[in-house]
Design a protein around this motif. Structure first.
Motif, PDB file in Angstrom:
ATOM      1  N   LYS A 255      -0.402  -9.756 -37.448  1.00 31.36           N
ATOM      2  CA  LYS A 255       0.731  -8.273 -36.467  1.00 31.36           C
ATOM      3  C   LYS A 255       1.800  -8.829 -36.260  1.00 31.36           C
ATOM      4  CE  LYS A 255      -3.769  -5.384 -35.861  1.00 31.36           C
ATOM      5  NZ  LYS A 255      -3.333  -4.660 -36.341  1.00 31.36           N
ATOM      6  N   ILE A 256       2.951  -7.907 -35.954  1.00 33.13           N
ATOM      7  CA  ILE A 256       3.893  -8.383 -34.732  1.00 33.13           C
ATOM      8  C   ILE A 256       3.540  -8.429 -33.891  1.00 33.13           C
ATOM      9  CG2 ILE A 256       6.436  -7.413 -35.152  1.00 33.13           C
ATOM     10  CD1 ILE A 256       6.679  -5.815 -37.633  1.00 33.13           C
ATOM     11  N   GLY A 257       3.874 -10.397 -33.484  1.00 29.60           N
ATOM     12  CA  GLY A 257       3.556  -9.991 -31.879  1.00 29.60           C
ATOM     13  C   GLY A 257       2.166 -10.844 -31.271  1.00 29.60           C
ATOM     14  N   ASP A 258       1.597 -10.806 -32.787  1.00 32.41           N
ATOM     15  CA  ASP A 258       0.812 -11.983 -32.905  1.00 32.41           C
ATOM     16  C   ASP A 258       0.898 -13.251 -32.501  1.00 32.41           C
ATOM     17  OD1 ASP A 258      -2.116 -10.742 -32.715  1.00 32.41           O
ATOM     18  OD2 ASP A 258      -1.466 -10.452 -35.572  1.00 32.41           O
TER      19      ASP A 258
ATOM     20  N   THR B  62      -2.509  -8.872 -27.129  1.00 36.63           N
ATOM     21  CA  THR B  62      -2.400  -8.346 -25.792  1.00 36.63           C
ATOM     22  C   THR B  62      -1.957  -6.155 -26.155  1.00 36.63           C
ATOM     23  OG1 THR B  62      -0.496  -7.697 -26.250  1.00 36.63           O
ATOM     24  CG2 THR B  62      -1.232  -9.506 -24.815  1.00 36.63           C
ATOM     25  N   GLY B  63      -3.195  -5.888 -27.165  1.00 35.39           N
ATOM     26  CA  GLY B  63      -2.831  -4.568 -27.484  1.00 35.39           C
ATOM     27  C   GLY B  63      -1.754  -3.712 -27.898  1.00 35.39           C
ATOM     28  N   ASP B  64      -0.543  -4.930 -27.749  1.00 36.65           N
ATOM     29  CA  ASP B  64       0.849  -4.309 -27.580  1.00 36.65           C
ATOM     30  C   ASP B  64       1.610  -4.781 -29.090  1.00 36.65           C
ATOM     31  OD1 ASP B  64       1.114  -3.102 -25.752  1.00 36.65           O
ATOM     32  OD2 ASP B  64       2.049  -5.513 -23.846  1.00 36.65           O
TER      33      ASP B  64
ATOM     34  N   VAL C 234       4.280 -14.970 -34.039  1.00 37.85           N
ATOM     35  CA  VAL C 234       5.547 -14.188 -34.651  1.00 37.85           C
ATOM     36  C   VAL C 234       6.108 -12.623 -33.814  1.00 37.85           C
ATOM     37  CG1 VAL C 234       5.314 -11.927 -36.710  1.00 37.85           C
ATOM     38  CG2 VAL C 234       3.720 -13.983 -36.250  1.00 37.85           C
ATOM     39  N   LYS C 235       7.759 -12.952 -34.294  1.00 36.48           N
ATOM     40  CA  LYS C 235       8.597 -12.270 -33.369  1.00 36.48           C
ATOM     41  C   LYS C 235       9.004 -10.633 -33.876  1.00 36.48           C
ATOM     42  CE  LYS C 235      11.960 -14.804 -31.398  1.00 36.48           C
ATOM     43  NZ  LYS C 235      12.877 -15.075 -30.930  1.00 36.48           N
TER      44      LYS C 235
END
Length: 659
Positions: A362-365, A388-390, A316-317
């Motif tokens: 979440k965004i980045g998942d 990654t936590g980001d 998810v970008k």
């Protein structure tokens, strides 16, 4: 041998070998021998044009381009199928069938992933082929369908029949086509179904002829002079007539055998040379089908089973919010592109705020996506061990991203909605639908004009259309005196549309034009429909629980009832008109309309004929009494001339009306 005798012999030989090659997949001669016969036939028809007929194999090469496809009203409504996604839903279908007709045999077929078409034959000759369209009216694509070599141009017997089939493109042909398009710098088709649909709707039949389209006929819609008792029998009969029928036909004595066969198809579907998107289960006995009947949208004697959707992993970008016609704010995931179920996916619906929270997206998942029902991409699972936590949480906006109005989520609802009455995202599409031909048919009120009205804050809902003034419209770009007067006149005329057109124009979810007609015919007034209960709605055979819920929810909205009040106050008709037959001067007569009429819209001319006892059909046959020809008539005029059908112009038509 005379040229006429040789042409006749060549046609028969070519048709026979085409059937062996394209239908039975069992050729008896080489491609070279076939090509030589075709070459000789083309040469003879060029030398003796009078010997060329519409059923000649040379007609598959493709004729001249058309300006646009003519609409074609189906003789038999082309319904869609209800879907099942589990064994339990199949057993529910079986229970519903048994409750009406008792124990019954079923037939299981492959659900080909293509484009549904209708083929009409008169006296054994292929005369009209059309796309499904909305089920009631499709597009006449006869010239393009003639290029498909597995469609017989002439049947074995001189029959009048209508069949339904699925046009598709084999996977190998799809890959070859995309390779060619890539080399020539053209955009690629996403999947074989899109390629088939795009190829069949080419305005130039010669382009269609170059695409390797195929067809499986899967249903006998209507036949004259032949009694058919079962579905299996009908397909065997059609095969004898020259059709390529649906493959993998399995007759099952009960639902248990159906489920076993569906499991088997799932095992082999990746090995098939074409795409399928499920399996179809049909009641075998034709009389039982008639007893079971249909809803507005689908038959009660058939159901489509959809296999579990293919899944893929991606990232998810970002998450954006889109606003729908009803004002619903729908979050959409922007994904790293991934190929799934034959197409590249870069977006997926996240439905609503609860869906995101429940799945902890979440965004980045990194996520797993699938195509729900093989159509709509959605995120089904988060791969939490890849975090990654980001990653960042998504927050639903408090204001509409389209118009900036406050967005609220009412207690007990999952959806966040825009409160702005002039929100362009929902209003523009709603007004376009309201003004459309099948709804209020407001001539001159197209998308561009609607956008101008919204941008200049002249309208905030559909009722505002009826309060527009000359002095407001004349200030708009590209709106001169004549355009403004014509538009205001068209708006005024639309007030007298029948009740079903008004209901359809409101854009109630699940209520199409046919359902709107049924509701208007049953309730007679808008007020009665507004106050109808769930029980009253579902007592109508064609109205199911989902449709009833949709109607109740629509009229529960205060803003919708207020708009209807304003429409009524300004004079929009809210009562079902009684159909009055003006005379019977056209009783028993059949008309065909072709070309552009100067004085009448095609629907208006059709109504004038029907109100006087006549019938309007989409194709010319020996049963046609008159062809009403306007400017730039098409092939129907030629066919009428060939058959000796009387051709009339608008002046003659008016003289007949005035008798």
């Amino acid at each position: 041998m005379t040229p006429e005798e040789r042409v006749k012999e060549l046609k028969e030989k070519i048709n026979y070998h085409s059937y062996r090659y394209y239908v039975l997949d069992n050729p008896e001669i080489s491609d070279y021998e076939y090509d030589m016969m075709m070459k000789e036939l083309i040469k003879l028809e060029e030398e003796y044009p009078e010997l060329k007929t519409s059923d000649s194999p040379t007609q598959r090469i493709g004729g001249e381009p058309v300006k646009e496809f003519e609409p074609f009203t189906h003789v038999v409504v082309m319904q869609s199928l209800a879907n099942a996604f589990s064994e339990g839903e199949l057993r529910d279908f079986d229970r519903r069938v048994k409750s009406v007709v008792g124990d019954t045999e079923y037939v299981v077929e492959l659900k080909i992933d293509g484009l549904s078409v209708e083929l009409i034959y008169e006296n054994g000759l292929f005369v009209v082929g059309s796309t499904r369209g909305d089920g009631f009216v499709g597009e006449n694509v006869t010239a393009n369908l003639k290029t498909i070599k597995s469609i017989p141009l002439r049947l074995k017997d001189n029959l009048n029949l209508i069949v339904r089939g699925e046009v598709f493109m084999p996977r190998a042909s799809f890959e070859k086509l995309n390779d060619e398009r890539e080399l020539s710098g053209e955009s690629l088709f996403a999947n074989p179904r899109n390629a088939a649909a795009g190829s069949l709707r080419q305005l130039n039949p010669k382009v269609t002829a170059k695409r390797d389209l195929d067809i499986f006929v899967f249903n006998l819609q209507r036949i004259e002079g032949v009694e058919i008792k079962t579905h299996i029998e009908s397909l065997e009969f059609l095969k004898e007539q020259g059709f390529k029928v649906s493959p993998h036909l399995k007759k099952c004595k009960d639902i248990d055998e159906v489920i076993e066969d569906i499991k088997y198809i799932n095992l082999i579907r990746d090995k098939l040379p074409f795409d399928i998107d499920g399996a179809v289960i049909k009641v075998n006995d034709i009389k039982k089908r008639e007893v079971l009947g249909s809803t507005v949208k689908d038959p009660r004697w058939a159901i489509a089973f959809k296999y579990p959707a293919e899944r893929q992993k991606t990232k998810v970008k970002g998450i954006i919010v889109q606003v729908g016609r009803t004002g619903a704010l729908t979050p959409t995931a922007i994904l790293e592109p991934v190929k799934i179920a034959g197409s590249v996916v870069s977006r997926a619906t996240l439905h609503n705020e609860d869906y995101i929270r429940d799945k902890d997206i979440k965004i980045g998942d990194t996520v797993i996506i699938q195509k729900a029902g093989e159509v709509i991409p959605e995120v089904v699972e988060v791969v939490k061990e890849d975090r990654t936590g980001d990653e960042r949480n998504f927050v639903m906006p408090s204001k509409c991203p389209e118009c900036g109005a406050i967005a609220i989520r009412l207690p007990g609802e999952a959806v966040t909605r825009c409160t702005g009455l002039n929100c362009p995202a929902q209003l523009r599409r709603g007004i376009i639908h309201f003004a459309s031909k099948d709804a209020m048919d407001i001539d001159g009120l197209g998308p561009a004009v609607i956008s101008q009205l919204l941008d200049n804050h002249l309208i905030h809902n559909i009722a505002d259309l009826y309060y527009l003034k000359y002095e407001d419209l004349i200030k708009l770009e590209r709106m001169g005196d004549k355009s403004v007067k014509n538009l205001l006149n068209a708006i005024e005329v639309s007030k007298s549309r029948d009740l079903d057109r008004v209901i359809f124009g409101l854009g109630i979810e699940l209520i199409g034009s046919k359902a709107a007609f049924i509701l208007a015919d049953h309730f007679k007034t808008m007020e009665s429909l507004q106050n109808a209960t769930f029980e009253e709605l579902t007592s109508i055979p064609e109205v199911g629980p989902k449709m009833a819920d949709s109607i109740l929810a629509f009229f529960k909205e205060i803003q919708n009832r207020d708009i209807i009040k304003r429409l009524k106050a300004v004079g929009v008709n809210m009562v079902k008109k009684e159909t009055v037959k003006l005379s019977n001067i056209f009783e028993g007569m059949t008309f065909v309309l072709t070309g552009t009429l100067e004085k009448y819209k095609r629907d208006d001319a059709k109504k004038l004929i029907e109100d006087r006892g006549g019938k309007v059909t989409g194709s010319v046959s020996k049963k046609t009494n008159y062809v009403l020809a306007g400017r730039d008539p098409g092939s129907k005029l030629t066919k009428a001339q060939e058959l000796g059908i009387k051709i009339i112009d608008e002046k003659e038509f008016e003289n007949m009306l005035n008798q």
